[in-house]
Design a protein around this motif. Structure first.
Motif, short mmCIF file in Angstrom:
data_model
loop_
_atom_site.label_atom_id
_atom_site.label_comp_id
_atom_site.label_asym_id
_atom_site.label_seq_id
_atom_site.Cartn_x
_atom_site.Cartn_y
_atom_site.Cartn_z
N SER A 185 -4.96 -8.65 -2.20
CA SER A 185 -4.42 -8.80 -2.70
C SER A 185 -4.87 -9.73 -4.17
O SER A 185 -6.01 -10.37 -4.24
N THR A 206 -1.56 2.71 -0.98
CA THR A 206 -1.10 2.06 -0.18
C THR A 206 -1.19 2.55 1.06
O THR A 206 -0.64 1.68 2.03
N GLN A 275 -1.27 -8.27 1.83
CA GLN A 275 -0.05 -8.69 1.47
C GLN A 275 -0.36 -10.67 0.86
O GLN A 275 1.15 -11.05 0.95
#
Length: 289
Positions: A185, A206, A275
């Protein structure tokens, strides 16, 4: 190390790892316990000592997958992400190598003795420092070049700014190794270093599909079929967010509330935090960002 084979190898020894020898500043001698055969090209998994649940989850997931795929896992034995990577490799009966700053016979940190004993059984605990050498601050920086040199790629799972992790990334680049990084983040101080590496050209990782694509040209395809878990937020994560909006919780409390296990919840926490949908509060609970 309990029952582990003790060894010493110099640059002229045919057992000296070729990938480490072919670096700008290889150690003249390696002292260690365990299996010399473990010192083959692998993946370095490194990250913050003061790791968040997200960093620990990422280290566990990626190191576990890579170990199961028969890639050796190299790290520094430190608390936080390093130890999570070693434990994940051991959990999958994989090979892992711990590179120590001080002597290989000096357990550091002091509580790492049992873990290092386990590492030496299926892998190796090594150092360039002679037996009995107590670690000093300058040795950690020197140690990092060995972690990078033993590996064909270095994966940074979590790093803040400033971070000693950057010295390992620099050593990796100097040795011609690939640098990989897990994004976090933009609101998390613990991920600013990882995000900075990505902005500077590190390969973004990822999920394990990304990792497989990055490692296959360097270390070959996995020896066995390895299940590749997805990283898309599932519908069950919606129920997690709903529960946390009503009542912020720690991972164990959320697992009980949703009738699942703590590992699954921790992974979901990490994905939601990455996210920007979730954050960790100062008391350890998680709630909406």
């Amino acid at each position: 190390m309990s029952g582990a084979t003790r060894f010493e190898i110099g640059l002229d020894d045919p057992r000296y790892p070729a990938q480490l020898k072919d670096t700008p500043d290889p150690p003249k001698r390696l002292y260690g316990f365990g299996q010399i055969s473990a010192l083959r090209p692998g993946l370095a998994v490194i990250g913050a000592r003061k790791a968040t649940p997200y960093g620990l989850s990422a280290a566990t997931m990626f190191a576990g997958w890579a170990a199961k795929a028969s890639y050796p896992i190299v790290s520094g034995g430190a608390v936080g992400c390093d130890q999570a990577a070693h434990r994940a490799a051991l959990a999958h009966e994989g090979t892992t190598v711990a590179v120590m700053a001080g002597g290989a016979d000096i357990a550091y940190p002091s509580g790492a003795g049992a873990l290092l004993d386990a590492v030496a059984v299926n892998g190796a605990v090594i150092s360039e420092q002679p037996w009995g050498t107590r670690p000093a601050r300058w040795m950690f920086r020197r140690r990092n070049r060995i972690i990078a040199g033993l590996s064909m790629a270095v994966l940074v799972v979590e790093a803040g700014l400033p971070s000693g992790t950057f010295s390992t990334a620099d050593d990796a680049l100097a040795a011609g190794r690939d640098v990989l990084a897990v994004p976090g983040s933009i609101l998390s101080p613990e991920s600013r270093g990882s995000n900075r590496l990505i902005s500077q050209g590190a390969t973004i990782i990822t999920d394990v599909t990304d990792l497989r694509l990055a490692l296959a040209p360097l270390l070959g395809e996995p020896h066995d079929e390895v299940h590749i878990p997805g990283t898309v937020i599932s519908e069950s994560s919606d129920s997690l967010l709903t529960a946390l909006r009503a009542n912020p919780m720690r991972a164990d409390d959320a697992a009980v509330a949703l009738g699942t296990d703590v590992i699954t919840i921790t992974r979901r926490f990490g994905l939601l935090e990455a996210q920007g949908m979730l954050k960790r509060y100062s008391d350890g609970r998680y709630g909406p960002a």
